[in-house]
Scaffold this motif. Structure first.
Motif, short mmCIF file in Angstrom:
data_model
loop_
_atom_site.label_atom_id
_atom_site.label_comp_id
_atom_site.label_asym_id
_atom_site.label_seq_id
_atom_site.Cartn_x
_atom_site.Cartn_y
_atom_site.Cartn_z
N SER A 169 3.01 1.86 -1.75
CA SER A 169 3.31 3.05 -2.25
C SER A 169 2.61 3.70 -3.59
O SER A 169 2.49 5.02 -3.39
N ASN B 63 -0.68 5.74 -2.13
CA ASN B 63 -0.12 6.61 -0.78
C ASN B 63 0.80 8.15 -1.32
O ASN B 63 0.77 8.81 -1.03
N ASP B 64 1.15 7.06 -2.95
CA ASP B 64 2.00 8.61 -3.59
C ASP B 64 0.84 9.65 -3.77
O ASP B 64 -0.26 9.63 -4.02
N THR C 72 -1.72 7.43 4.24
CA THR C 72 -1.19 7.96 3.03
C THR C 72 -0.47 9.38 3.92
O THR C 72 -1.47 9.83 4.60
N TRP D 63 3.78 12.24 -7.93
CA TRP D 63 4.33 12.04 -9.35
C TRP D 63 2.69 12.28 -10.35
O TRP D 63 2.81 12.43 -10.93
N TYR E 193 5.50 2.63 -11.72
CA TYR E 193 5.23 1.50 -10.40
C TYR E 193 6.05 0.07 -11.30
O TYR E 193 5.67 -0.83 -10.28
#
Lengths: 296, 279
Positions: free
Chosen positions: B208, B211-212, A122, B215, B150
């Motif tokens: 994704s 980890n994003d 992350t 947004w 997503y």
């Protein structure tokens, strides 16, 4: 060969593709178009409550953005990150891929997994970790530099070093991804080409220059474009590690857009920044495609 | 040549492995230090020379994460959003990928080409109006709003399409001749065959979504709804001095994706190769 679409098949196709296309239309295409309209208005904090008060200002936001020192500073920082960071990242990826692809290497999958590990981490968490690794007194990096008589460097506190520090973190975080793509590209080069070159008496450098590099040309185009697009979107690292500082030396275009849009609610101005970023990205993509085509 | 070659070989081999080993140490050190520091007592990470491993490993930082900082709530938020995004996106993109790969309809190839072109548009360009749109829809500060980006993905459709194209047409024709409807064919014939690429897609979306940062930072304004990365970024600002605590928070954030990656590594790597080589 292709049979004409039977009506029931065509109907089923639209039902299958429909949800995805509708979602993309609603949450991607519509915002893109709306964003352009937004960039032509003075939509600000007052318009959030009542959008009716936003007025059409034509290209005003674009002109103001292009006149602002903040924007040019952010663009300069971002270009520094892209122009220095992306090639370094590619070179490290290619080097790691070539090491991993060497015939003599054992435990390939172990090394591959290790090199790839940072990619899946992350980014917020590793940015927090690296902030401490960069600590001027207690940080591991300065300690290691001290062992060979260098430093100490105030990595995140010195405007000259903050961007290099962010580049180093990004290269560490990202090189494994393109390493895998280069490994695939290297595998696609036929062994016979290397053997033929060897028979012709080509040394390692000459084989690299005349067999490996041309063989990787399509890979380079893909990787070059995706890395560039990705690097233009620099945001999390400065947001978490430096808040754009010191002296705004790590404020990127996307960070500026975020501040304008979501801290000051200047949505019109922020949208103009977003579209300037899009234009720059597209221009960069076209230039790369041209360059690569010309080279071939 | 053969004599020189056999003598040069061990040296080359040692040099190659040494280079790979040094690279591996360099790559792992930040992560090892993170884990080591997360097991230290408060203050232990701030000393010279820096330590990589704790003197007496302790879990007190992890206990503090769940008691003092209430990170369990954010962990839970992240799990809900990530799992829902993964499941929904598999279904939506598998259906679309199948339609683009195997079914014939007007404008199919043109639409698909347009979708691929959209890959060069940075996601941030549409984020401001997307926020305003979701605000109108009442989705700000909701899990639903957080997982919207997503759901449908061009890359996902692309992966499924490439894979499904390798399924023989005869199989589908035979099923149609047997009188199977289009939905039966998709559920009972196609889905089982394309399971490997669905694993790939699931891993992509999971990583994704988990980890994003940007947004969820924008769409979740109430701190109780923050995902783990947003909460961690927030805490890292307040607890600058608490190195060990922040390292425990980082481990907690990274551990789930690391596990998913190690378990589904083959599926994930296949996806990168497919996207990279053919894209």
């Amino acid at each position: 060969m292709r049979s004409p679409a039977a009506p029931h098949e065509s109907r089923a196709a639209w039902i299958f593709a429909g949800p995805a296309l509708a979602l993309i239309a609603l949450f991607f295409v519509l915002p893109l178009l709306a964003g352009f309209v937004l960039s032509l208005t003075d939509f600000d904090v007052y318009a959030i409550g009542s959008p009716g008060v936003a007025r059409f200002v034509g290209l005003g936001n674009y002109l103001k953005t292009l006149e602002s020192r903040d924007f040019w500073n952010a663009l300069r920082n971002t270009l520094y990150f892209v122009v220095v960071g992306a090639p370094i990242s590619l070179l490290v990826s290619l080097g790691a891929a070539m090491l991993l692809s060497a015939r003599l290497v054992r435990f390939k999958s172990v090394f591959r997994t290790i090199y790839f590990a940072p990619v899946v981490t992350t980014i917020v968490a590793v940015a927090v970790v690296w902030r401490y690794l960069y600590h001027p007194h207690y940080g591991l990096l300065n300690y290691l530099l001290g062992l060979v008589g260098l430093g100490p460097v105030d990595w995140l506190g010195d405007p000259h070093w903050a961007m290099p520090a962010i580049i180093l973190l990004s290269v560490w975080k990202n090189f494994g991804y393109n390493m895998l793509i280069f490994v695939a590209g290297l595998q696609s080069i036929p062994d016979e080409l290397y053997e033929a070159a060897e028979v012709d008496g080509a040394g390692p450098w000459s084989r690299f220059r005349h067999v490996t590099l041309p063989g990787l040309a399509p890979t380079f185009l893909f990787v070059g474009v995706t890395v560039m697009i990705g690097y233009f979107q620099l945001f999390v690292e400065p947001y978490v590690m430096t808040q754009g500082g010191p002296l705004r030396s790590t404020t990127s275009v996307v960070l500026l857009m975020y501040e304008q849009g979501f801290r000051w609610w200047r949505m019109g101005a922020a949208s103009a920044i977003a579209f300037i970023l899009l234009a720059i990205t597209l221009a960069g993509t076209l230039v790369q495609m041209r360059l690569q085509r010309a080279r071939r | 040549m053969s004599v020189a070659g056999s003598r040069a070989r061990p040296i080359r081999s040692v040099a190659l492995h040494a280079a790979l080993f040094v690279g591996a140490i360099g790559t792992l050190t930040p992560l090892l230090w993170m884990v080591g520091a997360s097991l230290m007592k408060a203050g232990e990470a701030n000393q010279l020379p820096p330590r990589l491993f704790p003197k007496d490993p302790t879990l007190e930082q992890y206990v503090a994460l769940f008691t003092r900082l209430d990170l369990a709530r954010h962990f839970f938020n992240s799990v809900i959003i990530t799992v829902a995004a993964t499941m929904l996106s598999i279904l939506i993109n598998a259906m679309a990928g199948y339609a683009f790969g195997k079914l014939h309809f007007r404008g199919r190839d043109r639409i698909f080409g347009t979708l691929l072109g959209a890959l060069v548009v940075p996601a941030q360009v549409g984020m401001l109006p997307l926020f305003l749109l979701l605000r109108e829809m009442g989705l700000v500060n909701t899990y639903m709003g957080a997982l919207v980006p997503y759901l449908a993905s061009v890359l996902g459709i692309f992966l499924v399409r490439q894979y499904v194209m390798s399924v023989p047409d005869e199989l589908i024709h035979a099923a149609r001749v047997d009188g199977a409807g289009e939905f039966r064919i998709f559920w009972t014939l196609i889905l089982p065959v394309i399971r490997p690429i669905l694993a790939t897609l699931a891993t992509f979306v999971f990583l994704s979504a988990w980890n994003d940062f940007m947004w969820p930072l924008i769409i979740l304004s109430d701190s109780a709804k923050y995902t783990l990365p947003v909460a961690l970024a927030n805490l890292a600002g307040e607890h600058v001095q608490d190195v060990e605590l922040m390292m425990a928070g980082s481990v907690l954030t990274i551990l789930p994706v690391m596990i998913v990656f190690l378990v589904f590594q083959r599926a994930y790597v296949r996806g990168i190769m497919a996207g990279g080589v053919k894209g």
